[in-house]
Design a protein around this motif. Structure first.
Motif, PDB file in Angstrom:
ATOM      1  N   THR A 112       1.283  -6.849  -2.329  1.00 29.93           N
ATOM      2  CA  THR A 112       0.171  -6.245  -3.057  1.00 29.93           C
ATOM      3  C   THR A 112       0.648  -5.060  -3.885  1.00 29.93           C
ATOM      4  O   THR A 112       0.312  -4.931  -5.067  1.00 29.93           O
ATOM      5  N   GLU A 113       1.444  -4.197  -3.281  1.00 29.52           N
ATOM      6  CA  GLU A 113       1.898  -2.991  -3.966  1.00 29.52           C
ATOM      7  C   GLU A 113       2.747  -3.343  -5.185  1.00 29.52           C
ATOM      8  O   GLU A 113       2.587  -2.748  -6.266  1.00 29.52           O
ATOM      9  N   LYS A 114       3.626  -4.316  -5.053  1.00 29.41           N
ATOM     10  CA  LYS A 114       4.446  -4.734  -6.192  1.00 29.41           C
ATOM     11  C   LYS A 114       3.576  -5.287  -7.313  1.00 29.41           C
ATOM     12  O   LYS A 114       3.812  -5.027  -8.496  1.00 29.41           O
ATOM     13  N   SER A 115       2.542  -6.039  -6.948  1.00 22.08           N
ATOM     14  CA  SER A 115       1.652  -6.605  -7.954  1.00 22.08           C
ATOM     15  C   SER A 115       0.868  -5.521  -8.674  1.00 22.08           C
ATOM     16  O   SER A 115       0.757  -5.525  -9.907  1.00 22.08           O
ATOM     17  N   MET A 116       0.334  -4.563  -7.923  1.00 21.13           N
ATOM     18  CA  MET A 116      -0.470  -3.507  -8.527  1.00 21.13           C
ATOM     19  C   MET A 116       0.357  -2.612  -9.440  1.00 21.13           C
ATOM     20  O   MET A 116      -0.159  -2.041 -10.401  1.00 21.13           O
ATOM     21  N   ARG A 117       1.646  -2.489  -9.140  1.00 22.61           N
ATOM     22  CA  ARG A 117       2.533  -1.700  -9.993  1.00 22.61           C
ATOM     23  C   ARG A 117       3.053  -2.504 -11.175  1.00 22.61           C
ATOM     24  O   ARG A 117       3.780  -1.980 -12.021  1.00 22.61           O
TER      25      ARG A 117
END
Length: 295
Positions: A112-117
């Motif tokens: 999720t964090e990689k996608s949001m960034r």
């Protein structure tokens, strides 16, 4: 062309003082008495004839939890709102909540964090995350749905804009299982989202999404399509979100607002709210305390 320098903070922790307004006014080359209070201790605006140095204004505000944004005043009240849902209209990230419930939180959260960034493609990341939910009982979905927390100011935002004739649309990479009840609760007019495939027995997830994937491009198309259906120019639209998959719709909206967003989004968006709750979107449009339908 005229502008307004809008200063705002969260109504639950009002921090905008007369001294801070005066400091911002001075940094913008204006007298302190030029300010118009939109909401006592929460929001004020300063009329300016041209763009001002926002960096200087923000420096004058110091470490105070105040957002400073410059908006054009022509056509300021928008007739279409397109909003992300997770970490925007609600505080939750539902995939992360589901993962935590079944003990795979770190695996899901990392994707999720990689996608949001913006480090990985959204469609790829959502498929990977959903695959980790294979055979998840729908009872767990129900448990997590009961824990949804509406973002402060969301109900006031939707109710106020709707009362003044705006159409309010959710455009989320999240799932219809959660998005439709949230829309009903908030009074939104439409929902565009992804859909989880449910096994034939109706009790569990298959770990797959139903195509097509609702992604970054689909969010922009939703905004453009809704504006066209309403006969509105894009200048009459407002989009809000926090993640990289919101960037396309933020870039074409009349007001594209990064809300408590990832750095890549705040840097790219025309407008940003880091301290205000969602009523900050109303202040950007010039609504005052007496105009707002309260949560």
């Amino acid at each position: 062309m005229s502008f307004a320098l809008v200063l705002s903070t969260a109504p639950t922790t009002p921090a905008l003082t007369a001294d801070l307004v005066a400091a911002a006014a001075a940094a913008a080359g204006l007298p302190a008495d030029a300010a118009r209070w939109l909401f006592p201790d929460v929001a004020a605006e300063l009329p300016v004839a041209a763009a001002v140095d926002l960096a200087a204004v923000r420096a004058a505000l110091g470490n105070a939890p105040i957002d400073a944004n410059l908006v054009e005043t022509d056509g300021r009240r928008k007739r279409l709102l397109v909003a992300d849902m997770e970490s925007t209209l609600i505080e939750n990230e539902m995939l992360d909540d589901l993962a935590a419930e079944i003990g795979i939180g770190p695996q899901i959260a990392a994707i999720t964090e990689k996608s949001m960034r913006g480090e990985v493609d959204f469609a790829q990341s959502v498929r990977e995350r959903v695959a980790l939910l294979t055979d998840l009982p729908l009872s767990i979905m129900e448990t997590c749905a009961a824990r949804i927390r509406v973002m402060p100011g969301a109900k006031s935002l939707i109710a106020t804009m709707a009362a003044h004739g705006a159409r309010c649309v959710i455009a989320t990479g999240g799932f219809g299982y959660f998005a439709h009840p949230v829309a009903d609760d908030l009074g939104c007019h439409e929902v565009h989202c992804n859909h989880l495939e449910v096994a034939a027995d109706g009790t569990r997830l298959t770990g797959r999404l139903i195509d097509p994937i609702f992604d970054r491009a689909a969010k922009r198309h939703t905004l453009e399509g809704a504006a066209a259906d309403l006969g509105l120019p894009l200048s009459a639209t407002l989009a809000v979100g926090d993640g990289a998959n919101d960037l396309d719709m933020l870039s074409v909206a009349g007001f594209g607002v990064a809300f408590r967003a990832k750095p890549i989004v705040s840097a790219a968006a025309k407008l940003a709210l880091s301290h205000s709750d969602l009523t900050g979107l109303l202040f950007l449009q010039g609504y005052t305390a007496s105009d707002i339908t309260r949560d």
